[in-house]
Scaffold this motif. Structure first.
Motif, PDB file in Angstrom:
ATOM      1  N   GLU A  38       1.142  -1.613  -0.489  1.00 52.87           N
ATOM      2  CA  GLU A  38       0.200   0.190  -0.064  1.00 52.87           C
ATOM      3  C   GLU A  38       0.616   1.465   0.056  1.00 52.87           C
ATOM      4  O   GLU A  38       1.898   1.289   0.886  1.00 52.87           O
ATOM      5  CB  GLU A  38      -0.611   0.037   1.220  1.00 52.87           C
ATOM      6  N   GLU A  39       0.455   2.119  -0.890  1.00 53.71           N
ATOM      7  CA  GLU A  39       1.461   2.846  -1.360  1.00 53.71           C
ATOM      8  C   GLU A  39       0.453   4.590  -0.498  1.00 53.71           C
ATOM      9  O   GLU A  39      -0.389   4.818  -1.344  1.00 53.71           O
ATOM     10  CB  GLU A  39       2.112   3.456  -2.464  1.00 53.71           C
ATOM     11  N   PRO A  40       1.395   5.146   0.731  1.00 55.15           N
ATOM     12  CA  PRO A  40       0.505   6.248   1.320  1.00 55.15           C
ATOM     13  C   PRO A  40       0.641   7.630  -0.312  1.00 55.15           C
ATOM     14  O   PRO A  40       1.205   7.483  -0.638  1.00 55.15           O
ATOM     15  CB  PRO A  40       1.989   6.772   1.735  1.00 55.15           C
ATOM     16  N   ASP A  41      -0.939   7.775   0.567  1.00 50.86           N
ATOM     17  CA  ASP A  41      -1.027  10.025  -0.835  1.00 50.86           C
ATOM     18  C   ASP A  41      -0.700  10.665  -0.108  1.00 50.86           C
ATOM     19  O   ASP A  41       0.429  10.354   1.297  1.00 50.86           O
ATOM     20  CB  ASP A  41      -2.532   9.252  -0.430  1.00 50.86           C
ATOM     21  N   ILE A  86       1.687 -10.628   2.754  1.00 51.64           N
ATOM     22  CA  ILE A  86       2.843 -10.250   3.352  1.00 51.64           C
ATOM     23  C   ILE A  86       2.208  -8.418   2.762  1.00 51.64           C
ATOM     24  O   ILE A  86       1.690  -8.106   1.250  1.00 51.64           O
ATOM     25  CB  ILE A  86       4.131  -9.765   2.739  1.00 51.64           C
ATOM     26  N   VAL A  87       1.918  -7.997   4.251  1.00 50.26           N
ATOM     27  CA  VAL A  87       1.121  -6.516   4.076  1.00 50.26           C
ATOM     28  C   VAL A  87       1.898  -5.903   3.874  1.00 50.26           C
ATOM     29  O   VAL A  87       1.946  -5.378   5.034  1.00 50.26           O
ATOM     30  CB  VAL A  87      -0.474  -6.345   3.962  1.00 50.26           C
ATOM     31  N   THR A  88       2.240  -5.097   2.739  1.00 52.16           N
ATOM     32  CA  THR A  88       3.041  -3.354   3.622  1.00 52.16           C
ATOM     33  C   THR A  88       2.894  -2.333   3.369  1.00 52.16           C
ATOM     34  O   THR A  88       2.194  -1.727   2.257  1.00 52.16           O
ATOM     35  CB  THR A  88       4.763  -3.859   3.393  1.00 52.16           C
ATOM     36  N   ILE A  89       3.180  -1.046   3.543  1.00 48.91           N
ATOM     37  CA  ILE A  89       3.222   0.165   4.021  1.00 48.91           C
ATOM     38  C   ILE A  89       4.377   0.880   2.990  1.00 48.91           C
ATOM     39  O   ILE A  89       5.537   1.035   3.367  1.00 48.91           O
ATOM     40  CB  ILE A  89       2.540   1.108   4.990  1.00 48.91           C
ATOM     41  N   GLY A  90       4.642   1.804   2.098  1.00 47.22           N
ATOM     42  CA  GLY A  90       5.797   1.928   1.477  1.00 47.22           C
ATOM     43  C   GLY A  90       5.485   2.678  -0.047  1.00 47.22           C
ATOM     44  O   GLY A  90       4.723   1.996  -0.535  1.00 47.22           O
ATOM     45  N   GLU A  91       7.505   2.201  -0.435  1.00 44.26           N
ATOM     46  CA  GLU A  91       7.160   3.166  -1.956  1.00 44.26           C
ATOM     47  C   GLU A  91       7.229   1.515  -2.673  1.00 44.26           C
ATOM     48  O   GLU A  91       7.711   0.596  -1.993  1.00 44.26           O
ATOM     49  CB  GLU A  91       8.360   3.144  -2.025  1.00 44.26           C
ATOM     50  N   ARG A  92       6.392   1.307  -3.650  1.00 48.95           N
ATOM     51  CA  ARG A  92       6.302  -0.194  -3.646  1.00 48.95           C
ATOM     52  C   ARG A  92       7.304  -1.003  -4.275  1.00 48.95           C
ATOM     53  O   ARG A  92       7.764  -1.912  -3.799  1.00 48.95           O
ATOM     54  CB  ARG A  92       5.402  -0.527  -5.293  1.00 48.95           C
ATOM     55  N   ASN A  93       8.512  -0.489  -4.882  1.00 46.07           N
ATOM     56  CA  ASN A  93       9.866  -0.841  -5.583  1.00 46.07           C
ATOM     57  C   ASN A  93      10.556  -1.217  -4.753  1.00 46.07           C
ATOM     58  O   ASN A  93      11.015  -2.485  -4.248  1.00 46.07           O
ATOM     59  CB  ASN A  93      10.336  -0.571  -6.882  1.00 46.07           C
ATOM     60  N   ASP A  94      10.587  -0.112  -3.610  1.00 45.87           N
ATOM     61  CA  ASP A  94      11.648  -0.416  -2.265  1.00 45.87           C
ATOM     62  C   ASP A  94      11.439  -1.638  -1.325  1.00 45.87           C
ATOM     63  O   ASP A  94      11.725  -1.937  -1.356  1.00 45.87           O
ATOM     64  CB  ASP A  94      11.509   1.157  -1.555  1.00 45.87           C
ATOM     65  N   LYS A  95      10.072  -1.555  -0.915  1.00 47.23           N
ATOM     66  CA  LYS A  95       9.609  -2.597  -0.774  1.00 47.23           C
ATOM     67  C   LYS A  95       9.686  -4.341  -1.056  1.00 47.23           C
ATOM     68  O   LYS A  95       9.746  -4.933  -0.315  1.00 47.23           O
ATOM     69  CB  LYS A  95       8.011  -2.476  -0.139  1.00 47.23           C
ATOM     70  N   ILE A  96       9.926  -3.691  -1.958  1.00 52.04           N
ATOM     71  CA  ILE A  96       9.468  -5.691  -3.205  1.00 52.04           C
ATOM     72  C   ILE A  96      11.404  -5.841  -2.817  1.00 52.04           C
ATOM     73  O   ILE A  96      11.159  -6.664  -2.849  1.00 52.04           O
ATOM     74  CB  ILE A  96       8.916  -5.728  -4.252  1.00 52.04           C
ATOM     75  N   LEU A  97      11.437  -4.470  -3.256  1.00 56.78           N
ATOM     76  CA  LEU A  97      13.747  -4.911  -3.283  1.00 56.78           C
ATOM     77  C   LEU A  97      13.781  -5.379  -1.412  1.00 56.78           C
ATOM     78  O   LEU A  97      14.722  -6.763  -1.598  1.00 56.78           O
ATOM     79  CB  LEU A  97      13.999  -4.029  -3.447  1.00 56.78           C
ATOM     80  N   LYS A 123      13.345   1.023 -20.236  1.00 53.95           N
ATOM     81  CA  LYS A 123      13.550   1.421 -18.440  1.00 53.95           C
ATOM     82  C   LYS A 123      12.927   0.746 -17.909  1.00 53.95           C
ATOM     83  O   LYS A 123      13.731   1.188 -16.264  1.00 53.95           O
ATOM     84  CB  LYS A 123      11.827   2.476 -18.844  1.00 53.95           C
ATOM     85  N   LYS A 124      11.925  -0.513 -17.862  1.00 54.54           N
ATOM     86  CA  LYS A 124      11.687  -1.842 -16.449  1.00 54.54           C
ATOM     87  C   LYS A 124      12.652  -2.680 -16.070  1.00 54.54           C
ATOM     88  O   LYS A 124      13.775  -2.197 -15.377  1.00 54.54           O
ATOM     89  CB  LYS A 124      10.278  -2.363 -16.767  1.00 54.54           C
ATOM     90  N   ILE A 125      13.591  -2.837 -17.260  1.00 54.72           N
ATOM     91  CA  ILE A 125      14.894  -3.256 -16.573  1.00 54.72           C
ATOM     92  C   ILE A 125      15.920  -2.587 -16.699  1.00 54.72           C
ATOM     93  O   ILE A 125      17.090  -3.317 -15.617  1.00 54.72           O
ATOM     94  CB  ILE A 125      15.601  -4.518 -18.182  1.00 54.72           C
ATOM     95  N   ARG A 126      15.909  -1.408 -16.758  1.00 59.57           N
ATOM     96  CA  ARG A 126      17.297  -0.400 -15.679  1.00 59.57           C
ATOM     97  C   ARG A 126      16.360   0.422 -14.188  1.00 59.57           C
ATOM     98  O   ARG A 126      17.206   1.066 -14.193  1.00 59.57           O
ATOM     99  CB  ARG A 126      17.693   0.219 -17.312  1.00 59.57           C
ATOM    100  N   SER A 127      14.909  -0.230 -14.230  1.00 59.38           N
ATOM    101  CA  SER A 127      14.754   0.779 -13.100  1.00 59.38           C
ATOM    102  C   SER A 127      15.520  -0.212 -12.057  1.00 59.38           C
ATOM    103  O   SER A 127      16.140  -1.378 -11.939  1.00 59.38           O
ATOM    104  CB  SER A 127      13.283  -0.414 -12.722  1.00 59.38           C
ATOM    105  N   LYS A 128      15.465   0.652 -10.944  1.00 50.22           N
ATOM    106  CA  LYS A 128      16.316  -0.120  -9.670  1.00 50.22           C
ATOM    107  C   LYS A 128      16.205  -1.238  -9.345  1.00 50.22           C
ATOM    108  O   LYS A 128      16.728  -2.010  -8.628  1.00 50.22           O
ATOM    109  CB  LYS A 128      15.709   1.126  -8.353  1.00 50.22           C
ATOM    110  N   LEU A 129      14.423  -1.465  -9.228  1.00 46.93           N
ATOM    111  CA  LEU A 129      13.788  -3.187  -8.784  1.00 46.93           C
ATOM    112  C   LEU A 129      14.644  -4.232  -9.539  1.00 46.93           C
ATOM    113  O   LEU A 129      15.203  -4.820  -9.197  1.00 46.93           O
ATOM    114  CB  LEU A 129      12.375  -3.300  -8.700  1.00 46.93           C
TER     115      LEU A 129
END
Length: 270
Positions: A38-41, A86-97, A123-129
């Motif tokens: 869940e990403e905070p608004d 697993i349910v967590t809060i934060g920036e999606r890619n950071d939390k998955i990584l 762009k996707k394969i060069r993303s941080k995740l």
């Protein structure tokens, strides 16, 4: 049994990835660990502290868990899915990584509908995740019923790393697969294409794997992509340290088939 992390969201791409992962469990035996972020608004409760913040986060997590359970119960899944998402809060890619690093997963699975946009794929394969994930990624672009598997390489591929990862992921060793060398250039000079395919076949044979069919594709990426549309899974290597535009990467961007991307770091061929 391999351990796979798969984001579960209320999107068509997420549903397709979930169904595809279960369908392919007879080739890649794995248990699926759902994750929902869940990403905070930008509303005031997102910046609160203390009990207000904790209450808001708890409510958000409960809503996320209900959402995941609704999605999973609506699907007729014939593979093993961990009952506790697993349910967590934060920036999606950071939390998955973060979860990929902490959870010692063998594979990451994500849905993304085909759009054939090569710039967006790069762009996707060069993303941080994708650049930092510690395991191969299964990118599901489409729901394809075919069981045909293709291992595709190009003249720059790190064959040893790719074949090792392919062997580790292909848990059903009786699964049939084809081997293909792709190049934009005309390599029909001498036996260079045969050398590459021969080297790759030797490495596979050492691991007890033998391709059913071996062939070479020498054509433009868009032509190659059309010729590969009958495959239900394409496995390839991507060098994350290379910044050059690879023609093979362009082929992968253009195909509608699901992709299993194995990360490599160097070109070991001379």
């Amino acid at each position: 049994m391999l351990k796979a992390l798969i984001p579960i969201e209320k999107t068509l791409a997420s549903n397709i990835a979930l169904r595809y992962a279960c369908q392919k469990s007879k080739i890649i035996t794995m248990t699926l660990q759902p994750i929902h972020v869940e990403e905070p608004d930008e509303k005031p409760h997102s910046s609160q502290t203390g009990w207000i913040r904790r209450s808001w986060e708890e409510g958000l997590k409960q809503a996320g868990e209900e959402e995941v359970r609704e999605i999973l119960s609506s699907e007729e899944l014939n593979c093993y899915v961990q009952p506790r998402p697993i349910v967590t809060i934060g920036e999606r890619n950071d939390k998955i990584l973060e979860e990929l690093r902490m959870g010692d997963y063998n594979i990451f699975i994500e849905g993304e509908l085909s759009n054939f946009n090569t710039a967006e794929f790069r762009k996707k394969i060069r993303s941080k995740l994708y650049k930092k994930m510690p395991c191969p990624a299964l990118l599901v672009k489409n729901m394809i019923q075919s069981d045909k598997v293709l291992l595709i390489v190009d003249p720059k591929s790190d064959l040893e790393s790719l074949t090792e990862q392919f062997n580790n992921l292909l848990t059903n060793k009786k699964s049939e697969f084809d081997l293909c060398l792709y190049s934009l250039d005309d390599l029909n000079q001498g036996d260079f294409p045969d050398d590459i395919l021969g080297d790759c076949a030797k490495l596979l044979n050492k691991l007890g794997l033998k391709p059913v069919r071996t062939f070479t594709l020498l054509c433009a990426p868009e032509v190659a992509a059309v010729s590969l549309k009958g495959y239900g899974l394409i496995v390839s290597a991507i060098d994350r340290k290379s910044s050059r535009k690879s023609h093979l990467t362009e082929v992968l961007a253009r195909v509608s088939c699901p992709l299993l991307l194995c990360w490599t770091y160097s070109n070991r061929r001379k």
